[in-house]
Write a protein that holds these residues in place. Structure first.
Motif, PDB file in Angstrom:
ATOM      1  N   LEU A  92       0.842  -1.193   0.000  1.00  0.00           N
ATOM      2  CA  LEU A  92       0.000   0.000   0.000  1.00  0.00           C
ATOM      3  C   LEU A  92       0.877   1.243   0.000  1.00  0.00           C
ATOM      4  N   PRO A  93       0.480   2.290  -0.750  1.00  0.00           N
ATOM      5  CA  PRO A  93       1.301   3.504  -0.817  1.00  0.00           C
ATOM      6  C   PRO A  93       1.128   4.381   0.416  1.00  0.00           C
ATOM      7  N   THR A  94       2.078   5.254   0.641  1.00  0.00           N
ATOM      8  CA  THR A  94       1.992   6.212   1.742  1.00  0.00           C
ATOM      9  C   THR A  94       0.898   7.243   1.437  1.00  0.00           C
ATOM     10  N   ASP A  95       0.093   7.532   2.447  1.00  0.00           N
ATOM     11  CA  ASP A  95      -1.035   8.456   2.265  1.00  0.00           C
ATOM     12  C   ASP A  95      -0.555   9.899   2.064  1.00  0.00           C
ATOM     13  N   ARG A  96      -1.472  10.733   1.489  1.00  0.00           N
ATOM     14  CA  ARG A  96      -1.163  12.142   1.234  1.00  0.00           C
ATOM     15  C   ARG A  96      -2.394  13.010   1.495  1.00  0.00           C
ATOM     16  N   TYR A  97      -2.115  14.266   1.776  1.00  0.00           N
ATOM     17  CA  TYR A  97      -3.158  15.277   1.964  1.00  0.00           C
ATOM     18  C   TYR A  97      -2.765  16.479   1.118  1.00  0.00           C
ATOM     19  N   MET A  98      -3.732  17.033   0.398  1.00  0.00           N
ATOM     20  CA  MET A  98      -3.455  18.183  -0.457  1.00  0.00           C
ATOM     21  C   MET A  98      -4.446  19.290  -0.147  1.00  0.00           C
ATOM     22  N   ALA A  99      -3.938  20.506   0.049  1.00  0.00           N
ATOM     23  CA  ALA A  99      -4.814  21.630   0.378  1.00  0.00           C
ATOM     24  C   ALA A  99      -4.349  22.887  -0.339  1.00  0.00           C
ATOM     25  N   VAL A 100      -5.297  23.791  -0.565  1.00  0.00           N
ATOM     26  CA  VAL A 100      -5.020  25.107  -1.128  1.00  0.00           C
ATOM     27  C   VAL A 100      -5.560  26.150  -0.158  1.00  0.00           C
ATOM     28  N   GLU A 101      -4.694  27.070   0.253  1.00  0.00           N
ATOM     29  CA  GLU A 101      -5.079  28.116   1.187  1.00  0.00           C
ATOM     30  C   GLU A 101      -4.823  29.479   0.552  1.00  0.00           C
ATOM     31  N   GLY A 102      -5.776  30.395   0.730  1.00  0.00           N
ATOM     32  CA  GLY A 102      -5.610  31.766   0.269  1.00  0.00           C
ATOM     33  C   GLY A 102      -5.681  32.727   1.435  1.00  0.00           C
ATOM     34  N   ALA A 103      -5.642  34.016   1.141  1.00  0.00           N
ATOM     35  CA  ALA A 103      -5.752  35.012   2.198  1.00  0.00           C
ATOM     36  C   ALA A 103      -7.098  34.925   2.908  1.00  0.00           C
ATOM     37  N   ASN A 104      -8.083  34.331   2.252  1.00  0.00           N
ATOM     38  CA  ASN A 104      -9.411  34.159   2.843  1.00  0.00           C
ATOM     39  C   ASN A 104      -9.617  32.777   3.434  1.00  0.00           C
ATOM     40  N   GLY A 105      -8.526  32.080   3.753  1.00  0.00           N
ATOM     41  CA  GLY A 105      -8.625  30.803   4.452  1.00  0.00           C
ATOM     42  C   GLY A 105      -8.479  29.599   3.546  1.00  0.00           C
ATOM     43  N   LEU A 106      -8.938  28.451   4.054  1.00  0.00           N
ATOM     44  CA  LEU A 106      -8.856  27.203   3.298  1.00  0.00           C
ATOM     45  C   LEU A 106      -9.826  27.235   2.130  1.00  0.00           C
ATOM     46  N   ILE A 107      -9.312  27.008   0.927  1.00  0.00           N
ATOM     47  CA  ILE A 107     -10.135  27.017  -0.279  1.00  0.00           C
ATOM     48  C   ILE A 107     -10.667  25.620  -0.574  1.00  0.00           C
ATOM     49  N   ALA A 108      -9.792  24.625  -0.501  1.00  0.00           N
ATOM     50  CA  ALA A 108     -10.202  23.244  -0.766  1.00  0.00           C
ATOM     51  C   ALA A 108      -9.123  22.303  -0.258  1.00  0.00           C
ATOM     52  N   ALA A 109      -9.520  21.070   0.049  1.00  0.00           N
ATOM     53  CA  ALA A 109      -8.557  20.070   0.507  1.00  0.00           C
ATOM     54  C   ALA A 109      -9.063  18.678   0.175  1.00  0.00           C
ATOM     55  N   ILE A 110      -8.123  17.779  -0.073  1.00  0.00           N
ATOM     56  CA  ILE A 110      -8.439  16.370  -0.307  1.00  0.00           C
ATOM     57  C   ILE A 110      -7.502  15.543   0.554  1.00  0.00           C
ATOM     58  N   ALA A 111      -8.072  14.649   1.366  1.00  0.00           N
ATOM     59  CA  ALA A 111      -7.281  13.742   2.194  1.00  0.00           C
ATOM     60  C   ALA A 111      -7.334  12.344   1.586  1.00  0.00           C
ATOM     61  N   ASP A 112      -6.188  11.841   1.176  1.00  0.00           N
ATOM     62  CA  ASP A 112      -6.088  10.480   0.650  1.00  0.00           C
ATOM     63  C   ASP A 112      -5.502   9.607   1.751  1.00  0.00           C
ATOM     64  N   ALA A 113      -6.391   9.073   2.602  1.00  0.00           N
ATOM     65  CA  ALA A 113      -5.976   8.232   3.733  1.00  0.00           C
ATOM     66  C   ALA A 113      -6.425   6.791   3.524  1.00  0.00           C
ATOM     67  N   HIS A 114      -6.447   6.353   2.270  1.00  0.00           N
ATOM     68  CA  HIS A 114      -6.958   5.020   1.965  1.00  0.00           C
ATOM     69  C   HIS A 114      -6.079   3.906   2.523  1.00  0.00           C
ATOM     70  N   THR A 115      -4.783   4.138   2.608  1.00  0.00           N
ATOM     71  CA  THR A 115      -3.900   3.111   3.176  1.00  0.00           C
ATOM     72  C   THR A 115      -4.200   2.910   4.654  1.00  0.00           C
ATOM     73  N   LEU A 116      -4.400   4.005   5.374  1.00  0.00           N
ATOM     74  CA  LEU A 116      -4.762   3.900   6.787  1.00  0.00           C
ATOM     75  C   LEU A 116      -6.074   3.144   6.944  1.00  0.00           C
ATOM     76  N   GLU A 117      -7.067   3.465   6.116  1.00  0.00           N
ATOM     77  CA  GLU A 117      -8.365   2.806   6.211  1.00  0.00           C
ATOM     78  C   GLU A 117      -8.254   1.323   5.884  1.00  0.00           C
ATOM     79  N   ARG A 118      -7.473   0.976   4.867  1.00  0.00           N
ATOM     80  CA  ARG A 118      -7.344  -0.431   4.470  1.00  0.00           C
ATOM     81  C   ARG A 118      -6.519  -1.234   5.471  1.00  0.00           C
ATOM     82  N   ALA A 119      -5.578  -0.579   6.127  1.00  0.00           N
ATOM     83  CA  ALA A 119      -4.778  -1.284   7.138  1.00  0.00           C
ATOM     84  C   ALA A 119      -5.639  -1.673   8.328  1.00  0.00           C
ATOM     85  N   GLY A 120      -6.641  -0.846   8.649  1.00  0.00           N
ATOM     86  CA  GLY A 120      -7.603  -1.181   9.700  1.00  0.00           C
ATOM     87  C   GLY A 120      -6.951  -1.478  11.035  1.00  0.00           C
ATOM     88  N   ALA A 121      -7.405  -2.560  11.670  1.00  0.00           N
ATOM     89  CA  ALA A 121      -6.982  -2.905  13.025  1.00  0.00           C
ATOM     90  C   ALA A 121      -5.520  -3.320  13.113  1.00  0.00           C
TER      91      ALA A 121
END
Length: 297
Positions: A92-121
Protein backbone atom coordinates in the motif's frame (compact mmCIF):
# COMPACT_ATOMS: atom_id res chain seq x y z
CA UNK A 1 11.49 1.54 21.85
CA UNK A 2 13.17 1.07 25.21
CA UNK A 3 10.70 3.32 27.02
CA UNK A 4 6.93 3.51 26.73
CA UNK A 5 5.95 6.76 24.96
CA UNK A 6 4.42 9.56 27.02
CA UNK A 7 1.37 9.53 24.75
CA UNK A 8 0.14 7.55 21.76
CA UNK A 9 -1.07 9.27 18.59
CA UNK A 10 -3.26 7.00 16.48
CA UNK A 11 -4.47 7.91 13.00
CA UNK A 12 -3.14 9.62 9.90
CA UNK A 13 0.59 9.99 9.31
CA UNK A 14 1.18 11.26 5.78
CA UNK A 15 2.68 13.94 3.57
CA UNK A 16 0.93 17.32 3.54
CA UNK A 17 1.14 19.06 0.16
CA UNK A 18 -0.01 22.63 0.81
CA UNK A 19 -0.36 25.46 -1.70
CA UNK A 20 -0.54 28.90 -0.07
CA UNK A 21 -1.17 32.26 -1.68
CA UNK A 22 -1.39 35.77 -0.25
CA UNK A 23 -4.28 36.45 -2.65
CA UNK A 24 -7.97 36.04 -1.97
CA UNK A 25 -9.18 33.02 -3.94
CA UNK A 26 -12.40 31.54 -5.26
CA UNK A 27 -13.31 28.58 -7.45
CA UNK A 28 -11.17 28.65 -10.58
CA UNK A 29 -8.55 31.07 -9.22
CA UNK A 30 -5.06 30.78 -10.70
CA UNK A 31 -2.64 32.80 -8.56
CA UNK A 32 1.04 32.86 -7.56
CA UNK A 33 2.06 31.30 -4.27
CA UNK A 34 4.20 28.66 -2.63
CA UNK A 35 3.78 24.87 -2.56
CA UNK A 36 5.34 22.86 0.25
CA UNK A 37 5.54 19.19 1.22
CA UNK A 38 5.69 18.60 4.96
CA UNK A 39 5.10 15.68 7.34
CA UNK A 40 1.45 15.87 8.37
CA UNK A 41 -1.79 14.10 9.12
CA UNK A 42 -3.86 14.71 12.23
CA UNK A 43 -2.09 12.14 14.42
CA UNK A 44 1.33 13.34 13.33
CA UNK A 45 0.46 17.04 13.70
CA UNK A 46 -0.65 16.32 17.25
CA UNK A 47 2.48 14.26 17.90
CA UNK A 48 4.79 17.00 16.59
CA UNK A 49 3.18 19.49 18.97
CA UNK A 50 3.71 17.07 21.87
CA UNK A 51 7.36 16.77 20.86
CA UNK A 52 7.74 20.58 20.82
CA UNK A 53 6.44 20.59 24.41
CA UNK A 54 9.07 18.04 25.42
CA UNK A 55 6.95 14.89 25.42
CA UNK A 56 7.84 11.63 23.66
CA UNK A 57 4.90 10.64 21.41
CA UNK A 58 4.49 7.21 19.83
CA UNK A 59 2.84 6.89 16.42
CA UNK A 60 0.37 4.13 15.51
CA UNK A 61 -0.53 4.38 11.85
CA UNK A 62 0.06 2.82 8.43
CA UNK A 63 2.93 3.96 6.24
CA UNK A 64 4.00 2.35 2.99
CA UNK A 65 7.43 0.86 2.38
CA UNK A 66 7.75 3.05 -0.70
CA UNK A 67 10.30 5.87 -1.02
CA UNK A 68 7.81 8.44 0.31
CA UNK A 69 7.13 6.22 3.32
CA UNK A 70 10.81 5.80 4.11
CA UNK A 71 11.35 9.55 3.86
CA UNK A 72 8.32 10.22 6.04
CA UNK A 73 9.35 7.75 8.73
CA UNK A 74 12.82 9.27 8.88
CA UNK A 75 11.34 12.77 9.10
CA UNK A 76 9.03 11.72 11.95
CA UNK A 77 11.93 10.31 13.93
CA UNK A 78 13.93 13.51 13.43
CA UNK A 79 10.93 15.46 14.76
CA UNK A 80 11.03 13.49 18.01
CA UNK A 81 8.32 10.90 17.33
CA UNK A 82 8.66 7.18 18.05
CA UNK A 83 8.10 5.35 14.75
CA UNK A 84 8.82 1.79 15.82
CA UNK A 85 5.13 0.98 16.34
CA UNK A 86 4.08 1.97 12.80
CA UNK A 87 2.52 -0.65 10.56
CA UNK A 88 4.65 -0.64 7.40
CA UNK A 89 2.76 -1.96 4.38
CA UNK A 90 4.57 -3.71 1.53
CA UNK A 91 1.75 -3.27 -0.97
CA UNK A 92 0.00 0.00 0.00
CA UNK A 93 1.30 3.50 -0.82
CA UNK A 94 1.99 6.21 1.74
CA UNK A 95 -1.04 8.46 2.26
CA UNK A 96 -1.16 12.14 1.23
CA UNK A 97 -3.16 15.28 1.96
CA UNK A 98 -3.45 18.18 -0.46
CA UNK A 99 -4.81 21.63 0.38
CA UNK A 100 -5.02 25.11 -1.13
CA UNK A 101 -5.08 28.12 1.19
CA UNK A 102 -5.61 31.77 0.27
CA UNK A 103 -5.75 35.01 2.20
CA UNK A 104 -9.41 34.16 2.84
CA UNK A 105 -8.63 30.80 4.45
CA UNK A 106 -8.86 27.20 3.30
CA UNK A 107 -10.14 27.02 -0.28
CA UNK A 108 -10.20 23.24 -0.77
CA UNK A 109 -8.56 20.07 0.51
CA UNK A 110 -8.44 16.37 -0.31
CA UNK A 111 -7.28 13.74 2.19
CA UNK A 112 -6.09 10.48 0.65
CA UNK A 113 -5.98 8.23 3.73
CA UNK A 114 -6.96 5.02 1.96
CA UNK A 115 -3.90 3.11 3.18
CA UNK A 116 -4.76 3.90 6.79
CA UNK A 117 -8.36 2.81 6.21
CA UNK A 118 -7.34 -0.43 4.47
CA UNK A 119 -4.78 -1.28 7.14
CA UNK A 120 -7.60 -1.18 9.70
CA UNK A 121 -6.98 -2.90 13.02
CA UNK A 122 -3.45 -3.93 12.03
CA UNK A 123 -2.21 -0.54 13.23
CA UNK A 124 -3.46 -1.37 16.74
CA UNK A 125 -1.50 -4.60 17.13
CA UNK A 126 0.99 -3.18 19.67
CA UNK A 127 -1.96 -2.44 21.97
CA UNK A 128 -3.23 -6.00 21.75
CA UNK A 129 -0.12 -8.23 21.64
CA UNK A 130 1.47 -7.02 24.88
CA UNK A 131 3.98 -4.63 23.29
CA UNK A 132 2.13 -1.60 24.69
CA UNK A 133 -0.90 -3.32 26.19
CA UNK A 134 -3.41 -6.15 25.94
CA UNK A 135 -6.91 -7.08 27.03
CA UNK A 136 -5.45 -8.48 30.25
CA UNK A 137 -3.20 -5.46 30.87
CA UNK A 138 -4.72 -2.46 29.03
CA UNK A 139 -2.64 0.55 28.10
CA UNK A 140 -3.50 3.17 30.74
CA UNK A 141 -1.96 6.36 29.39
CA UNK A 142 -3.24 9.20 27.20
CA UNK A 143 -4.20 8.31 23.64
CA UNK A 144 -5.05 10.76 20.82
CA UNK A 145 -7.21 9.35 18.01
CA UNK A 146 -8.34 10.92 14.76
CA UNK A 147 -11.34 10.43 12.49
CA UNK A 148 -9.24 9.22 9.57
CA UNK A 149 -9.75 5.83 11.21
CA UNK A 150 -12.93 4.18 9.96
CA UNK A 151 -16.09 4.35 12.05
CA UNK A 152 -15.94 0.55 12.40
CA UNK A 153 -12.47 0.74 13.92
CA UNK A 154 -13.39 3.68 16.14
CA UNK A 155 -16.42 1.73 17.35
CA UNK A 156 -14.17 -1.21 18.22
CA UNK A 157 -11.85 1.10 20.17
CA UNK A 158 -14.78 2.62 22.08
CA UNK A 159 -15.92 -0.85 23.20
CA UNK A 160 -12.73 -2.97 23.32
CA UNK A 161 -11.50 -3.85 26.86
CA UNK A 162 -7.93 -3.31 25.64
CA UNK A 163 -8.71 0.44 25.54
CA UNK A 164 -10.81 0.60 28.71
CA UNK A 165 -8.07 2.17 30.86
CA UNK A 166 -6.83 4.73 28.31
CA UNK A 167 -7.42 8.46 28.52
CA UNK A 168 -9.03 8.80 25.08
CA UNK A 169 -8.84 12.14 23.25
CA UNK A 170 -10.59 12.15 19.87
CA UNK A 171 -10.70 14.56 16.90
CA UNK A 172 -12.73 14.06 13.70
CA UNK A 173 -9.95 15.13 11.25
CA UNK A 174 -12.42 17.13 9.14
CA UNK A 175 -16.12 18.02 9.03
CA UNK A 176 -16.63 15.32 6.40
CA UNK A 177 -15.55 12.71 8.95
CA UNK A 178 -17.21 14.17 12.04
CA UNK A 179 -19.95 11.55 12.22
CA UNK A 180 -17.30 8.84 12.60
CA UNK A 181 -17.08 9.96 16.23
CA UNK A 182 -20.62 8.75 16.99
CA UNK A 183 -19.37 5.56 18.72
CA UNK A 184 -17.89 7.68 21.51
CA UNK A 185 -21.22 9.41 22.09
CA UNK A 186 -22.91 6.03 22.31
CA UNK A 187 -20.23 4.64 24.63
CA UNK A 188 -20.04 7.89 26.67
CA UNK A 189 -16.25 7.71 26.50
CA UNK A 190 -13.38 10.05 25.76
CA UNK A 191 -12.90 13.76 25.19
CA UNK A 192 -14.16 15.02 21.83
CA UNK A 193 -12.30 17.91 20.17
CA UNK A 194 -14.47 19.46 17.45
CA UNK A 195 -15.15 22.80 15.81
CA UNK A 196 -18.59 24.40 15.57
CA UNK A 197 -19.40 22.83 12.19
CA UNK A 198 -18.34 19.36 13.32
CA UNK A 199 -20.42 19.66 16.49
CA UNK A 200 -23.42 20.53 14.35
CA UNK A 201 -22.90 17.45 12.17
CA UNK A 202 -22.69 15.20 15.22
CA UNK A 203 -25.88 16.72 16.64
CA UNK A 204 -27.62 17.03 13.24
CA UNK A 205 -28.30 20.73 13.73
CA UNK A 206 -26.47 24.06 13.64
CA UNK A 207 -25.17 26.21 16.48
CA UNK A 208 -24.44 29.88 17.02
CA UNK A 209 -21.74 29.43 19.65
CA UNK A 210 -19.29 26.91 21.07
CA UNK A 211 -20.93 26.83 24.55
CA UNK A 212 -24.26 25.99 22.95
CA UNK A 213 -22.67 23.24 20.84
CA UNK A 214 -20.63 21.75 23.66
CA UNK A 215 -23.62 21.59 25.99
CA UNK A 216 -25.68 19.81 23.32
CA UNK A 217 -22.92 17.26 22.70
CA UNK A 218 -22.91 16.41 26.40
CA UNK A 219 -26.69 16.04 26.30
CA UNK A 220 -26.28 13.60 23.40
CA UNK A 221 -23.87 11.42 25.36
CA UNK A 222 -20.40 12.96 25.17
CA UNK A 223 -18.45 12.41 28.37
CA UNK A 224 -16.69 15.67 27.61
CA UNK A 225 -16.69 18.01 24.60
CA UNK A 226 -14.18 20.73 23.73
CA UNK A 227 -15.55 22.95 20.94
CA UNK A 228 -13.70 25.71 19.08
CA UNK A 229 -15.17 28.45 16.90
CA UNK A 230 -12.38 30.25 15.06
CA UNK A 231 -11.77 33.68 16.59
CA UNK A 232 -14.79 33.42 18.89
CA UNK A 233 -15.05 31.79 22.31
CA UNK A 234 -14.15 28.11 22.73
CA UNK A 235 -15.82 25.88 25.29
CA UNK A 236 -15.07 22.81 27.42
CA UNK A 237 -18.24 21.05 28.61
CA UNK A 238 -18.86 18.10 30.91
CA UNK A 239 -22.02 16.98 32.73
CA UNK A 240 -20.67 18.93 35.72
CA UNK A 241 -20.40 22.28 33.96
CA UNK A 242 -19.09 24.52 31.18
CA UNK A 243 -15.92 26.59 30.85
CA UNK A 244 -15.52 29.14 28.01
CA UNK A 245 -12.52 31.24 26.95
CA UNK A 246 -11.82 33.64 24.06
CA UNK A 247 -8.74 33.23 21.85
CA UNK A 248 -6.16 36.00 21.36
CA UNK A 249 -6.59 38.21 18.29
CA UNK A 250 -3.87 37.50 15.72
CA UNK A 251 -3.25 37.90 12.01
CA UNK A 252 -4.03 34.51 10.45
CA UNK A 253 -1.41 33.35 7.93
CA UNK A 254 -2.30 29.63 7.79
CA UNK A 255 -5.04 27.29 8.99
CA UNK A 256 -4.05 23.69 8.18
CA UNK A 257 -2.98 22.02 11.44
CA UNK A 258 -4.40 24.68 13.78
CA UNK A 259 -6.98 22.38 15.34
CA UNK A 260 -4.37 19.67 15.87
CA UNK A 261 -2.08 22.17 17.60
CA UNK A 262 -4.95 23.30 19.83
CA UNK A 263 -5.80 19.72 20.83
CA UNK A 264 -2.19 18.79 21.61
CA UNK A 265 -1.57 21.94 23.62
CA UNK A 266 -4.76 21.32 25.62
CA UNK A 267 -3.70 17.76 26.44
CA UNK A 268 -0.19 18.87 27.40
CA UNK A 269 -1.61 21.52 29.73
CA UNK A 270 -3.82 18.97 31.48
CA UNK A 271 -1.02 16.42 31.74
CA UNK A 272 0.93 19.18 33.48
CA UNK A 273 -1.84 19.67 36.04
CA UNK A 274 -3.65 22.71 34.59
CA UNK A 275 -7.31 23.15 35.46
CA UNK A 276 -9.99 23.29 32.78
CA UNK A 277 -9.99 27.08 32.32
CA UNK A 278 -6.20 27.35 32.27
CA UNK A 279 -5.85 24.40 29.86
CA UNK A 280 -8.37 25.94 27.47
CA UNK A 281 -6.64 29.33 27.64
CA UNK A 282 -3.20 27.80 26.97
CA UNK A 283 -4.51 25.74 24.06
CA UNK A 284 -6.10 28.80 22.45
CA UNK A 285 -2.85 30.73 22.86
CA UNK A 286 -0.85 27.92 21.24
CA UNK A 287 -3.26 27.73 18.30
CA UNK A 288 -3.16 31.50 17.86
CA UNK A 289 0.64 31.43 17.78
CA UNK A 290 0.51 28.66 15.18
CA UNK A 291 -1.95 30.34 12.80
CA UNK A 292 0.01 33.59 13.04
CA UNK A 293 3.05 31.75 11.67
CA UNK A 294 5.22 32.42 14.71
CA UNK A 295 6.17 28.74 15.07
CA UNK A 296 7.27 26.47 12.19
CA UNK A 297 5.02 23.92 10.51
Amino acid sequence: MEETPDILCIGSVLWDVIGRSASHMRQGSDVPGHITRLPGGVALNIAMTFARFGLRPGLLSAVGRDREGNELTEACAQLGCETGYLYRSDDLPTDRYMAVEGANGLIAAIADAHTLERAGARILQPLLDGTLGSVEAPYNGPMALDGNLTETLLDEIARDPAFAAADLRIAPASPGKAERLMPFLRARRGVLYVNLEEAGLLCRTSFDSAPQAAARLVERGAARAVVTNGGDAACDATPEGIVAECPPEVLVTRVTGAGDTFMAAHIVAELGGAGRAEALDRALAAAATYVSGDIPS
